[in-house]
Design an enzyme around this catalytic site. Structure first.
Site, short mmCIF file in Angstrom:
data_model
loop_
_atom_site.label_atom_id
_atom_site.label_comp_id
_atom_site.label_asym_id
_atom_site.label_seq_id
_atom_site.Cartn_x
_atom_site.Cartn_y
_atom_site.Cartn_z
CE1 TYR A 115 0.52 -0.25 8.84
CE2 TYR A 115 -1.14 -0.83 10.47
CZ TYR A 115 -0.44 -1.11 9.32
OH TYR A 115 -0.71 -2.27 8.66
CG HIS A 154 -1.79 -1.14 1.38
ND1 HIS A 154 -2.10 -1.68 2.60
CD2 HIS A 154 -2.44 -1.89 0.46
CE1 HIS A 154 -2.92 -2.71 2.43
NE2 HIS A 154 -3.13 -2.86 1.14
#
Length: 179
Positions: free
Chosen positions: A132, A62
């Site tokens: 994240y 991604h």
């Protein structure tokens, strides 16, 4: 924290300095001052958690297109993953090269992913949790990706993928956006 630059310029493996005693351990996972001292962007606008039930889950690859490229600080707070990043900077001498690192609750490592890199990971254990810290808000209209087995790369996995989102399985071959 110990900052170790990978072969991909600007991407760092960050190793903790753990302080351990009879209670367990304590480690710092982020320090704005140390990030700045290493030339890294310390801006964090979103934090996210990814829970992965099965060993063999692959998420990725991604990235966000301009003008919404993002830096990420990725760590595995439970379980273990192989984290993969790919340099998508066409002007870079390591364009389309990748690095993989093991992130686990045991080693406490984090990976700093620069702008214009793709990111993905393979879970090495059931019940792996990935955290994240991201420098840019998520923009679904700028979210892109490619398959981990895209022929433009030579990404190797240690075992077969058992779980993957349909979107990730069906990405087209890499289309490099201007960065």
């Amino acid at each position: 924290m110990i900052f170790v630059e990978t072969k991909l310029r600007g991407a760092y493996l960050i190793k903790p300095e753990r302080h351990q005693d009879e209670r367990g351990y304590f480690q710092r996972t982020f320090c704005q001052r140390e990030f700045v001292e290493h030339g890294l962007n310390p801006k964090v606008v979103q934090c996210s958690i990814s829970y992965n039930q099965n060993k063999g889950t692959f998420r990725g690859m991604h990235f966000q297109a301009p003008p919404y490229q993002e830096e990420k600080l990725v760590s595995c707070v439970n379980g273990a993953i192989l984290d993969y990043i790919v340099d998508l900077r066409p002007y870079s001498p390591t364009f389309k090269e990748y690095v993989k690192v093991e992130l686990s609750q045991e080693n406490g490592f984090a990976l700093y992913v620069p702008k214009s890199f793709a990111h993905g990971f393979l879970t090495l254990r059931d019940n792996s949790v990935v955290m994240y810290q991201v420098s840019e808000y998520h923009h679904s209209d700028a979210a892109y990706g490619f398959r981990w087995d895209d022929p433009a790369f030579d990404i190797s996995l240690p075992f077969e993928v058992t779980t993957q989102a349909e979107r990730d399985r069906n990405y087209p071959d890499l289309y490099v956006l201007p960065v």
